[in-house]
Design an enzyme around this catalytic site. Structure first.
Site, PDB file in Angstrom:
ATOM      1  CG  HIS A  85     151.294  31.173  41.061  1.00  0.00           C
ATOM      2  ND1 HIS A  85     150.825  32.411  41.424  1.00  0.00           N
ATOM      3  CD2 HIS A  85     150.208  30.368  40.962  1.00  0.00           C
ATOM      4  CE1 HIS A  85     149.503  32.354  41.562  1.00  0.00           C
ATOM      5  NE2 HIS A  85     149.104  31.127  41.281  1.00  0.00           N
ATOM      6  CG  ASP A 293     160.648  35.596  41.546  1.00  0.00           C
ATOM      7  OD1 ASP A 293     159.736  34.768  41.742  1.00  0.00           O
ATOM      8  OD2 ASP A 293     161.018  36.424  42.400  1.00  0.00           O
TER       9      ASP A 293
HETATM   10  P1  ADQ Z   1     156.833  34.072  45.950  1.00  0.00           P
HETATM   11  O1  ADQ Z   1     158.028  33.319  45.611  1.00  0.00           O
HETATM   12  O2  ADQ Z   1     156.371  33.944  47.323  1.00  0.00           O
HETATM   13  O3  ADQ Z   1     155.626  33.750  44.977  1.00  0.00           O
HETATM   14  P2  ADQ Z   1     156.717  37.095  45.398  1.00  0.00           P
HETATM   15  O4  ADQ Z   1     156.033  37.255  44.112  1.00  0.00           O
HETATM   16  O5  ADQ Z   1     157.877  37.991  45.558  1.00  0.00           O
HETATM   17  O6  ADQ Z   1     157.301  35.619  45.664  1.00  0.00           O
HETATM   18  O7  ADQ Z   1     155.735  37.393  46.555  1.00  0.00           O
HETATM   19  C1  ADQ Z   1     156.139  37.590  47.898  1.00  0.00           C
HETATM   20  C2  ADQ Z   1     154.960  38.163  48.636  1.00  0.00           C
HETATM   21  O8  ADQ Z   1     155.188  38.067  50.053  1.00  0.00           O
HETATM   22  C3  ADQ Z   1     154.708  39.628  48.348  1.00  0.00           C
HETATM   23  O9  ADQ Z   1     153.355  39.808  48.019  1.00  0.00           O
HETATM   24  C4  ADQ Z   1     155.033  40.317  49.669  1.00  0.00           C
HETATM   25  O10 ADQ Z   1     154.256  41.460  49.916  1.00  0.00           O
HETATM   26  C5  ADQ Z   1     154.674  39.246  50.645  1.00  0.00           C
HETATM   27  N1  ADQ Z   1     155.243  39.496  51.979  1.00  0.00           N
HETATM   28  C6  ADQ Z   1     156.213  40.341  52.322  1.00  0.00           C
HETATM   29  N2  ADQ Z   1     156.412  40.326  53.633  1.00  0.00           N
HETATM   30  C7  ADQ Z   1     155.565  39.447  54.132  1.00  0.00           C
HETATM   31  C8  ADQ Z   1     155.282  38.965  55.437  1.00  0.00           C
HETATM   32  N3  ADQ Z   1     155.926  39.390  56.482  1.00  0.00           N
HETATM   33  N4  ADQ Z   1     154.354  38.031  55.546  1.00  0.00           N
HETATM   34  C9  ADQ Z   1     153.702  37.580  54.514  1.00  0.00           C
HETATM   35  N5  ADQ Z   1     153.898  37.998  53.274  1.00  0.00           N
HETATM   36  C10 ADQ Z   1     154.823  38.917  53.085  1.00  0.00           C
HETATM   37  C11 ADQ Z   1     155.328  32.914  43.817  1.00  0.00           C
HETATM   38  C12 ADQ Z   1     156.323  32.971  42.686  1.00  0.00           C
HETATM   39  C13 ADQ Z   1     156.474  34.404  42.221  1.00  0.00           C
HETATM   40  C14 ADQ Z   1     155.121  34.970  41.825  1.00  0.00           C
HETATM   41  C15 ADQ Z   1     154.102  34.748  42.906  1.00  0.00           C
HETATM   42  C16 ADQ Z   1     152.706  35.135  42.453  1.00  0.00           C
HETATM   43  O11 ADQ Z   1     157.560  32.453  43.114  1.00  0.00           O
HETATM   44  O12 ADQ Z   1     157.366  34.480  41.143  1.00  0.00           O
HETATM   45  O13 ADQ Z   1     155.245  36.381  41.623  1.00  0.00           O
HETATM   46  O14 ADQ Z   1     154.079  33.384  43.283  1.00  0.00           O
HETATM   47  O15 ADQ Z   1     152.321  34.485  41.281  1.00  0.00           O
END
Ligand code: ADQ
Length: 604
Positions: A85, A293
């Site tokens: 990921h 990211d």
């Molecule tokens: P993350 O680093 O966690 O994931 P990201 O892809 O931005 O980063 O996902 C964040 C998620 O958290 C989003 O789906 C968002 O909706 C959710 N979120 C927002 N507010 C929230 C809350 N209050 N509680 C829970 N969740 C909430 C890792 C990698 C990324 C990659 C993803 C998926 O670092 O680059 O995109 O995996 O493969």
């Protein structure tokens, strides 16, 4: 204790910072490596308890990079896939990782290995070559006769489910109405991230400060809503970040706020999904600018939920940028330019904004998380099936049971064993590939058996072969690709074929010396009947190209003579055409027509 060392330690303080290009934040404790291995083994044990023959095993992410190979060893036929990921970094950065070789080995236990983007996949291939010494193709790599399929499979979201929260009478719709009222006449810049140093939150706040400074008309008319979800709070770099963000928010609000306007609304906590969706729908700018990211799902969620009036400002360092070219792509480290891009994005006419958003939305809808999952699973099944069939043109794997049976039954056995790449692994310099004590013991035992005739058939010089193996009783030695042979009874070498006039050698050596000058790290090995240019320690792609050029030049130079250039494993050998390991085999077979077991092992 294991969780602490494994999760907070090796996973989040060693791999995470490094894979996101923050080597300065890397910290490594050898105990955390042991815990990482231990945790991966525990996952293996649980998987094995449940594993059925038709199962597919899908391993996720950087916390479990050793698991595939651990599973492969325990269940050789298992169908195993892995998805990373986070980014796979450039080989020069990966090189810094303590435990790097084990992690590469661990990953290669799979049938399918998938990354978020083609760039990550390319970095992985370049790492295989530079650190693992393994050549690969764009879509696969061969490991010990087994093919591993390589793919770029960008992850998606579930857009309909997200938007569903905005339907009438749903909580999302209620929040939307509420926020519309609260932020009436103000344009909203919205950012939501885990509070992580990879997400570029301080950079974003500084960019916002610059925007307000250089575009005074925006003051009072824009609001930045920054949600920072608490994360990994026991890791010190995260605690520092938290303080830094608090300070910046305080500074900006202190500097610019008026009694009826707060420039930054900062929430250091999670918000409900309904609130999140409402803010996505409302925001005029989705501000997604991580410093690095793997993908970034916030960018896709914003596009799926926005009502078409907004613009996405996206970091080109997020994996999502590879699929979202219609966004405003920025380099988040360049705060000045990013501020100008934001100002421009805010001025963009509604039609132009809608147009960009439509294209982005179409793609987010199509490449959703369901198609991502289906593609992964079907590719994994295909990759495992082709492993089971094995590609045609490959020799079948040796049936070791049958060989052992035949060995036991035989009365007179002939064994021909090559050395480099067969009995010993390749090393950077030929002289470093000396035999292990265990190998000497094994050969002594095999050659000491009166029913065996064991011949070591090497391309090495007579001195090397003699120095390493000369004292093993009963062992036949053949050197320089079969041009000379020594029986165990006599200390004299017998020349199977006399060298021709060696006048080609000085010319070839002169040419090779100029090649060594151009390819630092490469070297020349001179033998009685041949000369070798070795480039295992030289730049892999450049020296591979030089090898091709060299063979071309040598062909012209040697013309119709009896000498030719042959490409070997990371080397080019120039030797007379008549030199051939088969001569040794013929010689020994002729002397032992009654043998009822013949076995030869070699790697080229
Ligand atoms: P993350 O680093 O966690 O994931 P990201 O892809 O931005 O980063 O996902 C964040 C998620 O958290 C989003 O789906 C968002 O909706 C959710 N979120 C927002 N507010 C929230 C809350 N209050 N509680 C829970 N969740 C909430 C890792 C990698 C990324 C990659 C993803 C998926 O670092 O680059 O995109 O995996 O493969």
């Amino acid at each position: 204790k294991t969780v602490e060392l494994y999760y907070e330690g090796y996973s989040n303080q060693t791999i995470w910072p490094l894979f996101h290009y923050f080597p300065s934040l890397l910290s490594y404790d050898p105990r955390s490596w042991t815990a990482y291995l231990d945790a991966n083994k525990r996952f293996r044990d649980v998987v094995l308890e449940h594993l059925q023959p038709d199962d597919l095993i899908w391993v996720h992410d950087y916390q479990l990079m050793l698991l595939p190979q651990l599973l492969r060893e325990a269940a050789p036929d298992a169908r195993i896939g892995f998805f990373l990921h986070i980014p796979f970094p450039s080989s020069e950065v990966f090189r810094l990782l303590p435990g790097r070789d084990e992690l590469l080995q661990g990953l290669l236990g799979v049938d399918l290995l998938a990354f978020q983007t083609h760039s990550h996949l390319q970095h992985f291939r370049s790492t295989l070559l530079r650190i693992g010494g393994l050549e690969s193709q764009i879509d696969q790599v061969e490991v010990g006769g087994r093919a591993v399929r390589l793919e770029a499979l960008p992850i998606g979201i579930a857009p309909k489910e997200f938007r569903g929260l905005l339907a009438e009478n749903k909580d999302g719709a209620k929040f939307l109405a509420q926020y519309e009222e609260r932020f009436r006449n103000r344009r909203i810049l919205f950012a939501v991230d885990r509070l992580d140093y990879t997400k570029g939150i301080p950079e974003r706040l500084r960019t916002y400060r610059r925007l307000l400074k250089t575009h005074p008309k925006l003051r009072g008319n824009v609001v930045l809503i920054q949600v920072a979800i608490p994360s990994r709070e026991r890791v010190s770099s995260y605690a520092r970040l938290r303080r830094r963000v608090n300070e910046l928010v305080g500074e900006i609000n202190g500097q610019f706020a008026t009694p009826d306007w707060t420039p930054v609304v900062y929430l250091h906590r999670g918000i409900s999904r309904a609130q999140l969706v409402a803010l996505y729908a409302l925001a005029d700018v989705g501000w997604v600018t991580p410093l690095r990211d793997g993908m970034n799902l916030v960018a896709k969620e914003y596009v799926a939920c926005n009502r078409g009036h907004g613009v996405l400002v996206l970091s080109e360092l997020a994996g999502a940028a590879a699929e979202m070219g219609e966004a405003f792509l920025v380099n988040p480290f360049d705060e000045e330019r990013t501020a100008n891009v934001l100002a421009r994005a805010l001025r963009l006419p509604a039609d132009a904004r809608r147009e960009r958003m439509e294209v982005l939305r179409g793609r987010v809808e199509r490449n959703n998380v369901y198609t991502w999952g289906e593609r992964f699973v079907s590719y994994l099944a295909e990759a495992a099936a082709s492993r089971a069939r094995r590609p045609t043109g490959q020799p079948p794997l040796l049936d070791t049971g049958a060989v052992v049976g035949a060995y036991r039954r035989a009365k007179k056995r002939l064994l021909f064993l090559n050395y480099d790449g067969t009995l010993a692994a390749y090393t950077g310099r030929p002289e470093q590939a000396y035999p292990a004590a265990s190998l000497i013991r094994l050969l002594t035992k095999l050659a000491g058996n009166p029913a065996n005739l064991v011949a070591l058939v090497s391309g090495r010089r007579r001195e090397d072969v003699e120095r390493w193996f000369g004292r093993i009783a009963g062992l036949w030695l053949a050197a320089e690709h079969g041009s000379s042979i020594r029986s165990p009874e006599s200390p004299q070498w017998e020349i199977l074929h006399h060298a021709l006039t060696g006048d080609w050698k000085p010319r070839v050596l002169q040419l090779l010396e100029s090649v060594v000058e151009r390819s630092p790290g490469s070297l020349i090995e001179e033998k009685e009947n041949s000369v070798v240019w070795h480039y295992r320690m030289s730049h892999p792609e450049f020296s591979e190209w030089v090898a091709g050029e060299l063979i071309g030049v040598l062909e012209g130079m040697l013309g119709e003579s009896e000498v030719s250039a042959v490409k070997g494993q990371k080397c080019v050998e120039i030797r007379p055409l008549w030199i051939n390991k088969g001569q040794v085999v013929e010689y020994i077979l002729k002397a032992h027509p009654n043998a009822d077991f013949e076995f030869a092992a070699g790697d080229d």
